[in-house]
Design an enzyme around this catalytic site. Sequence first.
Site, PDB file in Angstrom:
ATOM      1  N   ASP A   1      -6.489  -4.737  -5.593  1.00  0.00           N
ATOM      2  CA  ASP A   1      -5.730  -4.749  -6.834  1.00  0.00           C
ATOM      3  C   ASP A   1      -4.609  -5.765  -6.646  1.00  0.00           C
ATOM      4  O   ASP A   1      -3.639  -5.509  -5.949  1.00  0.00           O
ATOM      5  CB  ASP A   1      -5.173  -3.350  -7.109  1.00  0.00           C
ATOM      6  CG  ASP A   1      -4.294  -3.275  -8.342  1.00  0.00           C
ATOM      7  OD1 ASP A   1      -3.999  -4.315  -8.952  1.00  0.00           O
ATOM      8  OD2 ASP A   1      -3.878  -2.144  -8.680  1.00  0.00           O
TER       9      ASP A   1
ATOM     10  N   TYR B   1      -3.225  -4.324  -1.739  1.00  0.00           N
ATOM     11  CA  TYR B   1      -2.592  -3.891  -2.980  1.00  0.00           C
ATOM     12  C   TYR B   1      -1.334  -4.725  -3.137  1.00  0.00           C
ATOM     13  O   TYR B   1      -0.382  -4.572  -2.368  1.00  0.00           O
ATOM     14  CB  TYR B   1      -2.231  -2.400  -2.967  1.00  0.00           C
ATOM     15  CG  TYR B   1      -1.438  -2.029  -4.201  1.00  0.00           C
ATOM     16  CD1 TYR B   1      -2.074  -1.818  -5.418  1.00  0.00           C
ATOM     17  CD2 TYR B   1      -0.048  -1.945  -4.161  1.00  0.00           C
ATOM     18  CE1 TYR B   1      -1.358  -1.518  -6.564  1.00  0.00           C
ATOM     19  CE2 TYR B   1       0.678  -1.651  -5.302  1.00  0.00           C
ATOM     20  CZ  TYR B   1       0.020  -1.441  -6.497  1.00  0.00           C
ATOM     21  OH  TYR B   1       0.729  -1.160  -7.630  1.00  0.00           O
TER      22      TYR B   1
END
Length: 161
Positions: A51, A10
């Site tokens: 992400d 992330y």
Amino acid sequence: MAGVRVFSCYTPNGSSLTSDKYPYKLEWLGRLRRFLDAHEDAGTPVALCGDWNVAPDDRDVHDPKLWDGDILCSEPERKGLQRVVDWGFEDSFRMHCDEAGKFSWWDYRQLGFPKNKGLRIDHIYVTPSLAERCASSHIDRDERKGKGASDHAPVVASFER
């Protein structure tokens, strides 16, 4: 698949270009690259998924002029991500789809999803040994359609043995 190293990442959002979170995001991408340099081998099967909070190029943005130079699309972010990719990765999605307008994130506001006003900020990067076996990769928009769904849709890659 045995012997494949899978990393789930992330990347910090960065908030805005003027936020103290933005330099942190850029530093984070640099640290990831240094980690790969020190601890991994691009000759082995590695998948780096997650992400990334970066749209790699204008094909990955619903309105490139609107987003030009803004958070998620700024040149320093794109260069930071590219340095990670240049370590020895290929974008599994782009191996199978060169088309613009395919997104993995849509803002909840202003009907972003129904109007397809999104960004492709979720990626699966693979080393060449996995790229050779990547049979398909797509964004599963259907998972984004349900009530209470995330603002992201999953990116899926399939590999042959």
